[in-house]
Design a protein around this motif. Structure first.
Motif, PDB file in Angstrom:
ATOM      1  N   UNK A 136       0.835  -1.222  -0.075  1.00 37.01           N
ATOM      2  CA  UNK A 136      -0.255  -0.051  -0.039  1.00 37.01           C
ATOM      3  C   UNK A 136       1.019   1.218  -0.019  1.00 37.01           C
ATOM      4  N   UNK A 137       1.995   1.143   0.966  1.00 37.52           N
ATOM      5  CA  UNK A 137       2.890   2.377   0.740  1.00 37.52           C
ATOM      6  C   UNK A 137       3.380   2.730  -0.669  1.00 37.52           C
ATOM      7  N   UNK A 138       3.846   1.605  -1.344  1.00 42.38           N
ATOM      8  CA  UNK A 138       4.284   1.741  -2.684  1.00 42.38           C
ATOM      9  C   UNK A 138       3.312   2.414  -3.607  1.00 42.38           C
ATOM     10  N   UNK A 139       2.315   2.079  -3.483  1.00 46.07           N
ATOM     11  CA  UNK A 139       1.082   2.770  -4.382  1.00 46.07           C
ATOM     12  C   UNK A 139       0.924   4.139  -3.948  1.00 46.07           C
ATOM     13  N   UNK A 140       0.848   4.518  -2.683  1.00 44.90           N
ATOM     14  CA  UNK A 140       1.070   5.777  -1.976  1.00 44.90           C
ATOM     15  C   UNK A 140       2.144   6.683  -2.627  1.00 44.90           C
ATOM     16  N   UNK A 141       3.258   6.013  -2.529  1.00 49.22           N
ATOM     17  CA  UNK A 141       4.484   6.818  -2.747  1.00 49.22           C
ATOM     18  C   UNK A 141       4.438   7.094  -4.403  1.00 49.22           C
TER      19      UNK A 141
END
Length: 277
Positions: A136-141
């Motif tokens: 999820x962090x990868x998508x947000x970043x």
């Protein structure tokens, strides 16, 4: 000649908890579209075989959830740039030429949710601070980078995962030790919790938020409960709080449009349908 009824669904294991079928059924009924959206529990060992069979059964596409979001990239014929960058897909389109196209709409859902929940949000207003370093962090970043955020601070309980993000996304990623997560939010214009902390059945959210500035836009990807400890404490400090349910709704809209030919509206009715489940 009777036209085929388009089928879509979600594949994962488990999928019984998924709110996507309820949401897509609501949209199909609302727009009077003859179609179905079906939850399908698919084991990893069967994924390739199922993927080959679905288009033959009338499926025009599916959503992909845990544990298949990474594996599916190796099985698709075409992978969008954003899915490749994130390293995972959540939406498949079965094309008329027989090819499987993999995409990731999580970042779109995140940004649309921020713009809807915090209309004055300005991505270039200052650094962003991200709690967590998973998928999820990868998508947000990736989404924040695309919007022009120049500095993205990341803190994760396992520092090496955050360092891996810096190696991949470049020097705009600034890594903080987990014990420094409270300091990371100081001066940040956008703060996002991508961890499961605060979710029903998970560990409590205990990162101190004293350094948050009033007016900061904060978002929690957790939506069970809808009002998390993180959002409640941030709101008490004068921040603009955006819950995680909107991301679920907005990430679903592009897939629905591609499969059924109508861009659905993300509104209070859609939220109410999902919350009722």
């Amino acid at each position: 000649m009777i036209e085929k009824i388009p089928l879509a669904g979600v594949i994962g294991s488990p999928v019984a908890h998924s709110k996507s079928p309820r949401l897509h059924r609501h949209w199909l009924e609302r727009y009077g579209i003859a179609g179905y959206y079906i939850p399908m529990d698919v084991a990893q060992a069967d994924l390739k075989e199922v993927l080959a069979a679905l288009p033959k059964m009338g499926f025009v596409g599916v959503n992909v959830t845990i544990p298949h979001k990474e594996t599916i990239l190796g099985l698709a014929d075409l992978v969008s740039d954003r899915a490749a960058l994130i390293g995972a897909a959540n939406t498949l389109i079965f094309r008329a030429d027989g090819k499987v196209h993999a995409d990731n709409t999580d970042g779109i859902g995140f940004i649309e949710n921020l713009r809807h929940g915090a209309p004055g949000w300005e991505p270039t207003a200052g650094p962003a601070a991200i709690l967590g370093a998973g998928g999820a962090a990868r998508a947000v970043i990736a989404a924040l980078s695309e919007q022009g955020v120049r500095e993205i601070r990341v803190s994760n309980r396992t520092r090496s995962r955050a360092e891996a993000l810096r190696a991949e996304f470049g020097p705009k990623i600034v890594v903080y030790d987990w014990v420094q997560a409270a300091n990371m939010v100081e001066g940040a214009a956008t703060v996002v919790n991508t961890t499961s902390l605060g979710m029903v059945g998970k560990s409590e959210f205990r990162v101190p938020l004293d350094a948050l500035s009033p007016g900061t836009v904060v978002s929690d990807l957790v939506y069970t409960p809808l009002e998390t400890t993180f959002l409640r404490e941030a709101r008490a400090r004068g921040c603009v709080a955006v819950d995680g349910l909107g991301m679920l709704l907005h990430q679903a809209a592009p897939g629905f449009e591609r499969w059924f030919g109508r861009r659905p509206e993300v509104d209070e009715a859609a939220r109410a349908v999902v919350l009722a489940g």
